[in-house]
Design an enzyme around this catalytic site. Structure first.
Site, PDB file in Angstrom:
ATOM      1  N   HIS A 117      22.960  49.841 -33.542  1.00 60.82           N
ATOM      2  CA  HIS A 117      21.949  50.775 -34.057  1.00 60.82           C
ATOM      3  C   HIS A 117      21.285  51.601 -32.944  1.00 60.82           C
ATOM      4  O   HIS A 117      20.049  51.622 -32.817  1.00 60.82           O
ATOM      5  CB  HIS A 117      20.879  49.998 -34.839  1.00 60.82           C
ATOM      6  CG  HIS A 117      20.156  50.828 -35.862  1.00 60.82           C
ATOM      7  ND1 HIS A 117      19.127  51.691 -35.540  1.00 60.82           N
ATOM      8  CD2 HIS A 117      20.301  50.925 -37.202  1.00 60.82           C
ATOM      9  CE1 HIS A 117      18.669  52.267 -36.641  1.00 60.82           C
ATOM     10  NE2 HIS A 117      19.378  51.824 -37.665  1.00 60.82           N
ATOM     11  N   HIS A 153      15.328  49.957 -46.677  1.00 58.81           N
ATOM     12  CA  HIS A 153      15.732  49.010 -45.635  1.00 58.81           C
ATOM     13  C   HIS A 153      15.488  47.597 -46.156  1.00 58.81           C
ATOM     14  O   HIS A 153      14.334  47.248 -46.471  1.00 58.81           O
ATOM     15  CB  HIS A 153      14.936  49.256 -44.350  1.00 58.81           C
ATOM     16  CG  HIS A 153      15.303  50.544 -43.679  1.00 58.81           C
ATOM     17  ND1 HIS A 153      14.792  51.759 -44.078  1.00 58.81           N
ATOM     18  CD2 HIS A 153      16.179  50.801 -42.665  1.00 58.81           C
ATOM     19  CE1 HIS A 153      15.317  52.723 -43.318  1.00 58.81           C
ATOM     20  NE2 HIS A 153      16.160  52.174 -42.460  1.00 58.81           N
ATOM     21  N   HIS A 212      27.002  50.561 -40.330  1.00 60.11           N
ATOM     22  CA  HIS A 212      25.825  51.257 -39.768  1.00 60.11           C
ATOM     23  C   HIS A 212      25.761  51.060 -38.255  1.00 60.11           C
ATOM     24  O   HIS A 212      24.690  50.999 -37.695  1.00 60.11           O
ATOM     25  CB  HIS A 212      24.575  50.682 -40.459  1.00 60.11           C
ATOM     26  CG  HIS A 212      23.329  51.484 -40.340  1.00 60.11           C
ATOM     27  ND1 HIS A 212      23.261  52.845 -40.532  1.00 60.11           N
ATOM     28  CD2 HIS A 212      22.053  51.105 -40.053  1.00 60.11           C
ATOM     29  CE1 HIS A 212      22.012  53.252 -40.370  1.00 60.11           C
ATOM     30  NE2 HIS A 212      21.252  52.228 -40.064  1.00 60.11           N
ATOM     31  N   ASP A 236      19.636  49.711 -45.703  1.00 62.51           N
ATOM     32  CA  ASP A 236      20.143  49.761 -44.332  1.00 62.51           C
ATOM     33  C   ASP A 236      19.591  48.629 -43.468  1.00 62.51           C
ATOM     34  O   ASP A 236      18.530  48.065 -43.742  1.00 62.51           O
ATOM     35  CB  ASP A 236      19.738  51.082 -43.662  1.00 62.51           C
ATOM     36  CG  ASP A 236      20.546  52.265 -44.167  1.00 62.51           C
ATOM     37  OD1 ASP A 236      21.304  52.105 -45.135  1.00 62.51           O
ATOM     38  OD2 ASP A 236      20.397  53.353 -43.582  1.00 62.51           O
ATOM     39  N   ASP A 237      20.327  48.371 -42.392  1.00 63.07           N
ATOM     40  CA  ASP A 237      19.885  47.606 -41.215  1.00 63.07           C
ATOM     41  C   ASP A 237      20.024  46.092 -41.309  1.00 63.07           C
ATOM     42  O   ASP A 237      19.796  45.390 -40.332  1.00 63.07           O
ATOM     43  CB  ASP A 237      18.434  47.920 -40.819  1.00 63.07           C
ATOM     44  CG  ASP A 237      18.270  49.318 -40.251  1.00 63.07           C
ATOM     45  OD1 ASP A 237      19.261  50.077 -40.256  1.00 63.07           O
ATOM     46  OD2 ASP A 237      17.162  49.658 -39.818  1.00 63.07           O
TER      47      ASP A 237
END
Ligand SMILES: [Zn+2]
Length: 260
Positions: free
Chosen positions: A123, A222, A119, A68-69
């Site tokens: 965020h 991540h 995503h 993620d991210d």
């Protein structure tokens, strides 16, 4: 011969696929490799036992790797290098503003065979804690930013209709919205807790302990975390030594008009 792609709802067909390698490139001999490809129908999909009652139909010792991210210079290339070295394909849930800032990295993820899901744009922590209209706008901006960076243009429907909520902050209303859009929602079955600062060695011990306990599942990392990027080669080696198999999730192919 490539492993055929089946829908997640066909466990028998999937089990028949277990022994077939997803890729048989000679330079992948002796590497961990991608065990099989699972085509996941996003319609009504809500998976990951940390957040939902159900998850993907994975066999014992099967894992799905998710990051993620990103994308982020420095750490994302290191993650891609480690995955490529072991011929492993993963899924990246990217943040729209990062995708827009680093389209080269996003395109590299796709070019190297990984799945790129979504995503949100900025965020928020969390989408459930901001007004519904703003949350929907952030989701939609993210979908468009990701596809524009990845493919040069964004249509009404994202190319990969996979979404993960930042901080797993969903609400019934937002889940219903994504459901109406035909976008599948991914949680996780276990995570690395790599938002906490620790050494790569401690990170490896933590996540392998959790995986050995669970035996299978969707794992959340991540690719923006240096400790994760540094740990990943050892983690993939550990998967190989312990007999784990990597499953690559993909969406169904785009629908095309039937031939006349
Ligand atoms: Zn996140």
């Amino acid at each position: 011969m490539l492993c055929p792609v089946f829908r997640a709802a066909l466990p028998l067909a999937l089990s028949l696929c277990l022994a077939a390698p997803a890729r048989a490139a000679p330079d992948c001999a002796g590497r961990l490799g991608t065990s099989r490809v699972m085509e996941v129908d996003p319609v009504g999909l809500q998976v990951g036992t940390k957040h939902f009652p159900q998850t993907l139909d994975l066999a014992d010792h099967e894992v799905v790797l998710t990051f993620d991210d990103g994308p982020l210079p420095g750490t994302t290339p290191a993650v891609l290098k480690a995955l490529a070295h072991e011929c492993v394909r993963a899924t990246f849930f990217v943040i729209g503003r990062n995708a827009a800032a680093h389209p080269d990295l996003l395109r590299r993820e796709i070019a190297e065979g990984h799945t790129v899901g979504h995503h949100s744009m900025t965020h928020p922590m969390t989408l459930a804690d901001i007004p519904y209209d703003k949350a929907v706008a952030d989701i939609e901006k993210g979908l468009k930013a990701d596809d524009k960076a990845a493919y040069g243009a964004a249509g009404t429907r994202p190319r990969v209709p996979f979404f993960r909520f930042p901080g797993f902050g969903s609400s019934p209303e937002l889940l219903a919205y994504l459901g109406q859009r035909g976008i599948g929602v991914f949680g996780a079955d276990l995570w690395a807790s790599d938002w906490n600062l620790m050494t790569p060695e401690a990170q490896l011990t933590l996540v392998m302990g959790r995986l050995d306990h669970a035996g299978r599942g969707i794992i959340l990392f991540h690719d923006t975390r240096e400790q994760t990027a540094k740990m990943l080669p050892a983690f993939l080696s550990a998967l190989k030594e312990k007999g784990y198999r990597v499953v690559h999730i993909v969406p169904p192919p785009p629908q095309t008009a039937a031939a006349p």
